[in-house]
Design an enzyme around this catalytic site. Sequence first.
Site, PDB file in Angstrom:
ATOM      1  N   LEU A  67      -3.980  18.099 -12.714  1.00 30.53           N
ATOM      2  CA  LEU A  67      -4.674  17.251 -13.601  1.00 30.53           C
ATOM      3  C   LEU A  67      -5.453  18.302 -14.822  1.00 30.53           C
ATOM      4  O   LEU A  67      -5.601  17.757 -16.039  1.00 30.53           O
ATOM      5  CB  LEU A  67      -5.587  16.256 -13.028  1.00 30.53           C
ATOM      6  CG  LEU A  67      -6.059  15.325 -14.044  1.00 30.53           C
ATOM      7  CD1 LEU A  67      -5.159  14.508 -14.907  1.00 30.53           C
ATOM      8  CD2 LEU A  67      -6.872  14.179 -13.120  1.00 30.53           C
ATOM      9  N   LYS A  96     -17.242  10.390  -2.728  1.00 27.47           N
ATOM     10  CA  LYS A  96     -17.168   9.984  -4.204  1.00 27.47           C
ATOM     11  C   LYS A  96     -18.298   9.275  -4.611  1.00 27.47           C
ATOM     12  O   LYS A  96     -18.970   9.315  -5.477  1.00 27.47           O
ATOM     13  CB  LYS A  96     -15.702   9.325  -4.605  1.00 27.47           C
ATOM     14  CG  LYS A  96     -14.669  10.250  -4.767  1.00 27.47           C
ATOM     15  CD  LYS A  96     -13.430   9.698  -5.266  1.00 27.47           C
ATOM     16  CE  LYS A  96     -12.080  10.374  -5.540  1.00 27.47           C
ATOM     17  NZ  LYS A  96     -11.018  10.102  -6.071  1.00 27.47           N
ATOM     18  N   ARG A 145      -3.869  19.243   0.709  1.00 25.55           N
ATOM     19  CA  ARG A 145      -4.094  20.675  -0.081  1.00 25.55           C
ATOM     20  C   ARG A 145      -5.423  21.235   0.022  1.00 25.55           C
ATOM     21  O   ARG A 145      -5.767  21.903   0.906  1.00 25.55           O
ATOM     22  CB  ARG A 145      -3.420  20.267  -1.490  1.00 25.55           C
ATOM     23  CG  ARG A 145      -3.232  21.670  -2.065  1.00 25.55           C
ATOM     24  CD  ARG A 145      -2.104  21.346  -3.217  1.00 25.55           C
ATOM     25  NE  ARG A 145      -2.906  20.323  -4.278  1.00 25.55           N
ATOM     26  CZ  ARG A 145      -2.436  19.508  -4.801  1.00 25.55           C
ATOM     27  NH1 ARG A 145      -1.158  18.974  -4.363  1.00 25.55           N
ATOM     28  NH2 ARG A 145      -3.157  18.537  -5.559  1.00 25.55           N
ATOM     29  N   GLY A 147      -9.197  16.003  -4.810  1.00 25.17           N
ATOM     30  CA  GLY A 147      -9.459  15.221  -3.672  1.00 25.17           C
ATOM     31  C   GLY A 147      -8.102  15.094  -2.518  1.00 25.17           C
ATOM     32  O   GLY A 147      -8.541  13.897  -1.711  1.00 25.17           O
TER      33      GLY A 147
END
EC number: 1.23.1.3
Length: 317
Positions: free
Chosen positions: A21, A144, A95, A91
Site C-alpha cells: 500500500l 491500533k 507476514r 499489520g
Amino acid sequence: MKETNFGEKTRVLVVGGTGSLGRRIVSACLAEGHETYVLQRPEIGVDIEKVQLLLSFKRLGAHLVEGSFSDHQSLVSAVKQVDVVVSAMSGVHFRTHNIPVQLKLVAAIKEAGNVKRFLPSEFGMDPSRMGHAMPPGSETFDQKMEIRNAIKAAGISHTYLVGACFAAYFGGNLSQMGTLFPPKNKVDIYGDGNVKVVFVDEDDMAKYTAKTLNDPRTLNKTVYVRPTDNILTQMELVQIWEKLTEKELEKTYVSGNDFLADIEDKEISHQAGLGHFYHIYYEGCLTDHEVGDDEEATKLYPDVKYKRMDEYLKIFV
C-alpha cells in the site's frame, strides 16, 4: 504543488513507502501534487527491489529521508521536514506486523512539534468498533487503539482512514482462503453469503489517502471508504465472476460454527487473520454502522473514479 490553507506547500512524509500500500500512497501523493518525502530506513539493507523502488520514487520527484525506528533523533529530524506524516506500516500477522512500532513515530512527531497531521496505519476495520473481536486477532485492534490513544495524549492532529477490504486479498479470489486467484470450479460461501462487505482497490485507497491528508473537513475525523458500487455480499461478488466467465461455480455453504471450529487447528498467525475474516463475512463489521458525524471518502471526493469489482475481476478472466 498542492497548497495548504496556510498558503504553503503540503510536505508529506510516507513511512512504509516500499510496502504494497505504501508504494501506492507515494505515487498518489506525487500525482496529487504534494511535495513527497519517503522514509529510507537502513533496515532495507541490500533488498535490491526496495532500493530500486526508492530510487524510482526519487526519479519521479520524491525526496528520500533517512531515518530508523532504532534512532529516535533520526525520526525527529525526518518529521521536522514535513507538514503531514502518513504511515503504511504492515499489520498483517502472517507476514510482518509493525503496528506497535508507530509509538516511536508518535513520540518523534510530538517532540518535533511541527507536524500538522498524522495518518497512522489503519485502512481496514475500524478498531474503535472492534472491542468484541476474538483473540488472537483482537491484538491488532488493541494495538491500533494504543496508537490512537498515544496520538490523543500527545495532542497530535490526525485523520483515520478505515472501512474496506483490499481487493487484492478479498476480491480477486472471491474471498477464498489460501489463494489470490478466483476458483475454477468450486467456491466456499460463508454463511448464506448475504452479508454486506466493502471492497476497494488499493490504488483507490491510496488516492483517497492523498486527497484527505490536508483536507480541513477530515481533520481529527475518521474517514470511511465505502464505494457504493463495491458494497457487495460475497454472493454478489461470486455472481459477478460467474457472469464474466459464463460459468456457474459449485457452492459449499460454510456455517459460522464450522468456520470457527476450523480456526482452532491453525497457527496463531493464521487464527488472527481468520478471526478478522469471521467478523467481516459473518458479522458484517464493515457495514453494520452508519458513518455518523465522521466522513465518507467517495462523497468527499466524487472526482475519484474508483474501480468497481466487475472491472477489477476482468483481469482474471
